[in-house]
Design a protein around this motif. Structure first.
Motif, PDB file in Angstrom:
ATOM      1  N   UNK A  72      33.816  39.947  44.075  1.00  7.62           N
ATOM      2  CA  UNK A  72      35.012  39.296  44.628  1.00  7.62           C
ATOM      3  C   UNK A  72      35.952  38.906  43.486  1.00  7.62           C
ATOM      4  N   UNK A  73      35.390  38.308  42.440  1.00  4.79           N
ATOM      5  CA  UNK A  73      36.203  37.894  41.292  1.00  4.79           C
ATOM      6  C   UNK A  73      36.876  39.089  40.626  1.00  4.79           C
ATOM      7  N   UNK A  74      36.184  40.210  40.566  1.00  4.74           N
ATOM      8  CA  UNK A  74      36.746  41.399  39.933  1.00  4.74           C
ATOM      9  C   UNK A  74      37.859  42.033  40.773  1.00  4.74           C
ATOM     10  N   UNK A  75      37.793  41.852  42.089  1.00 11.72           N
ATOM     11  CA  UNK A  75      38.771  42.473  42.986  1.00 11.72           C
ATOM     12  C   UNK A  75      40.036  41.628  43.151  1.00 11.72           C
ATOM     13  N   UNK A  76      39.892  40.313  43.097  1.00 12.19           N
ATOM     14  CA  UNK A  76      41.013  39.423  43.397  1.00 12.19           C
ATOM     15  C   UNK A  76      41.435  38.618  42.179  1.00 12.19           C
ATOM     16  N   UNK A  77      42.644  38.025  42.277  1.00 11.11           N
ATOM     17  CA  UNK A  77      43.166  37.192  41.192  1.00 11.11           C
ATOM     18  C   UNK A  77      43.607  35.842  41.760  1.00 11.11           C
ATOM     19  N   UNK A  78      44.113  34.994  40.886  1.00 10.39           N
ATOM     20  CA  UNK A  78      44.589  33.664  41.282  1.00 10.39           C
ATOM     21  C   UNK A  78      45.638  33.739  42.383  1.00 10.39           C
ATOM     22  N   UNK A  79      46.456  34.787  42.390  1.00  9.30           N
ATOM     23  CA  UNK A  79      47.509  34.892  43.411  1.00  9.30           C
ATOM     24  C   UNK A  79      46.922  35.092  44.810  1.00  9.30           C
ATOM     25  N   UNK A  80      45.643  35.459  44.896  1.00  2.00           N
ATOM     26  CA  UNK A  80      44.977  35.662  46.180  1.00  2.00           C
ATOM     27  C   UNK A  80      44.189  34.428  46.633  1.00  2.00           C
ATOM     28  N   UNK A  81      44.252  33.345  45.869  1.00  2.00           N
ATOM     29  CA  UNK A  81      43.411  32.172  46.132  1.00  2.00           C
ATOM     30  C   UNK A  81      43.645  31.588  47.528  1.00  2.00           C
ATOM     31  N   UNK A  82      44.881  31.481  47.938  1.00  2.00           N
ATOM     32  CA  UNK A  82      45.199  30.909  49.262  1.00  2.00           C
ATOM     33  C   UNK A  82      44.610  31.779  50.375  1.00  2.00           C
ATOM     34  N   UNK A  83      44.766  33.099  50.255  1.00  2.00           N
ATOM     35  CA  UNK A  83      44.232  34.022  51.253  1.00  2.00           C
ATOM     36  C   UNK A  83      42.709  33.955  51.303  1.00  2.00           C
ATOM     37  N   UNK A  84      42.069  33.894  50.140  1.00  2.00           N
ATOM     38  CA  UNK A  84      40.608  33.826  50.103  1.00  2.00           C
ATOM     39  C   UNK A  84      40.106  32.516  50.702  1.00  2.00           C
ATOM     40  N   UNK A  85      40.793  31.418  50.436  1.00  2.00           N
ATOM     41  CA  UNK A  85      40.409  30.133  51.019  1.00  2.00           C
ATOM     42  C   UNK A  85      40.510  30.205  52.543  1.00  2.00           C
ATOM     43  N   UNK A  86      41.549  30.847  53.038  1.00  2.00           N
ATOM     44  CA  UNK A  86      41.703  31.013  54.489  1.00  2.00           C
ATOM     45  C   UNK A  86      40.589  31.870  55.068  1.00  2.00           C
ATOM     46  N   UNK A  87      40.174  32.904  54.327  1.00  2.00           N
ATOM     47  CA  UNK A  87      39.070  33.761  54.801  1.00  2.00           C
ATOM     48  C   UNK A  87      37.759  32.980  54.911  1.00  2.00           C
ATOM     49  N   UNK A  88      37.531  32.059  53.981  1.00  2.00           N
ATOM     50  CA  UNK A  88      36.319  31.235  54.053  1.00  2.00           C
ATOM     51  C   UNK A  88      36.339  30.424  55.341  1.00  2.00           C
ATOM     52  N   UNK A  89      37.469  29.846  55.657  1.00  2.00           N
ATOM     53  CA  UNK A  89      37.585  28.981  56.831  1.00  2.00           C
ATOM     54  C   UNK A  89      37.610  29.789  58.128  1.00  2.00           C
ATOM     55  N   UNK A  90      38.371  30.882  58.156  1.00  2.00           N
ATOM     56  CA  UNK A  90      38.582  31.645  59.384  1.00  2.00           C
ATOM     57  C   UNK A  90      37.624  32.812  59.568  1.00  2.00           C
ATOM     58  N   UNK A  91      36.934  33.222  58.505  1.00  2.00           N
ATOM     59  CA  UNK A  91      36.088  34.407  58.564  1.00  2.00           C
ATOM     60  C   UNK A  91      36.924  35.655  58.352  1.00  2.00           C
ATOM     61  N   UNK A  92      36.277  36.792  58.391  1.00  2.00           N
ATOM     62  CA  UNK A  92      37.009  38.035  58.194  1.00  2.00           C
ATOM     63  C   UNK A  92      36.100  39.229  58.339  1.00  2.00           C
ATOM     64  N   UNK A  93      36.702  40.411  58.333  1.00  2.00           N
ATOM     65  CA  UNK A  93      35.910  41.634  58.433  1.00  2.00           C
ATOM     66  C   UNK A  93      36.714  42.819  57.922  1.00  2.00           C
ATOM     67  N   UNK A  94      35.984  43.886  57.596  1.00  2.00           N
ATOM     68  CA  UNK A  94      36.604  45.142  57.252  1.00  2.00           C
ATOM     69  C   UNK A  94      36.883  45.383  55.790  1.00  2.00           C
ATOM     70  N   UNK A  95      36.934  44.351  54.962  1.00  2.00           N
ATOM     71  CA  UNK A  95      37.263  44.537  53.561  1.00  2.00           C
ATOM     72  C   UNK A  95      36.060  45.056  52.778  1.00  2.00           C
ATOM     73  N   UNK A  96      34.878  44.530  53.074  1.00  2.00           N
ATOM     74  CA  UNK A  96      33.675  44.858  52.303  1.00  2.00           C
ATOM     75  C   UNK A  96      32.640  45.619  53.135  1.00  2.00           C
ATOM     76  N   UNK A  97      33.012  46.103  54.280  1.00  2.00           N
ATOM     77  CA  UNK A  97      32.074  46.826  55.120  1.00  2.00           C
ATOM     78  C   UNK A  97      32.157  46.343  56.558  1.00  2.00           C
TER      79      UNK A  97
END
Length: 124
Positions: A72-97
């Motif tokens: 995850x750290x290798x794929x994303x940067x600080x500019x993605x922090x808000x989106x990643x925080x939202x994914x933790x809270x809301x869940x997600x699918x399709x990015x990693x399988x």
């Protein structure tokens, strides 16, 4: 392949049934949160991760049901922090399988950001 998928689903079910985060918070708790609002902690990102069910699907350096924190750290940067925080809270699918990440609505936005900061600090 079908057995591997079923094993992964079963493992995810087992860990999601043993979540620590569903423990109700008393309105008179020292954190001052009610049962209707997410708990905010004074813990660091890695410690918050330890209190949740994250280890059922993620590890620091090893892909499990979900990606490793290092991936995850290798794929994303600080500019993605808000989106990643939202994914933790809301869940997600399709990015990693095909296995979706379950939502964690009890995690405050501030705590989710701490978790993301910890994960991104693992960038090589």
């Amino acid at each position: 392949m079908k057995n591997l998928f079923l094993t992964g689903c079963l493992a995810m079910l087992m860990f999601s049934c043993s979540k620590k985060e569903n423990t109700p918070v008393d309105a008179a708790s020292p954190e001052g949160t009610s049962m209707n609002e997410p708990a905010k902690s004074n813990l660091s990102g890695d410690k918050i991760i330890e209190t949740l069910d994250c280890s059922g699907c993620h590890a620091v350096n090893e892909r499990m049901i979900g990606p490793s924190y290092q991936e995850i750290a290798d794929k994303y940067s600080e500019k993605d922090a808000e989106m990643l925080a939202s994914k933790i809270i809301e869940g997600g699918s399709g990015v990693w399988g095909g296995v979706p990440m379950s939502p964690h609505p009890q995690v405050s936005k501030e705590d989710a950001k701490k978790m993301v900061q910890y994960i991104l600090s693992l960038k090589k």
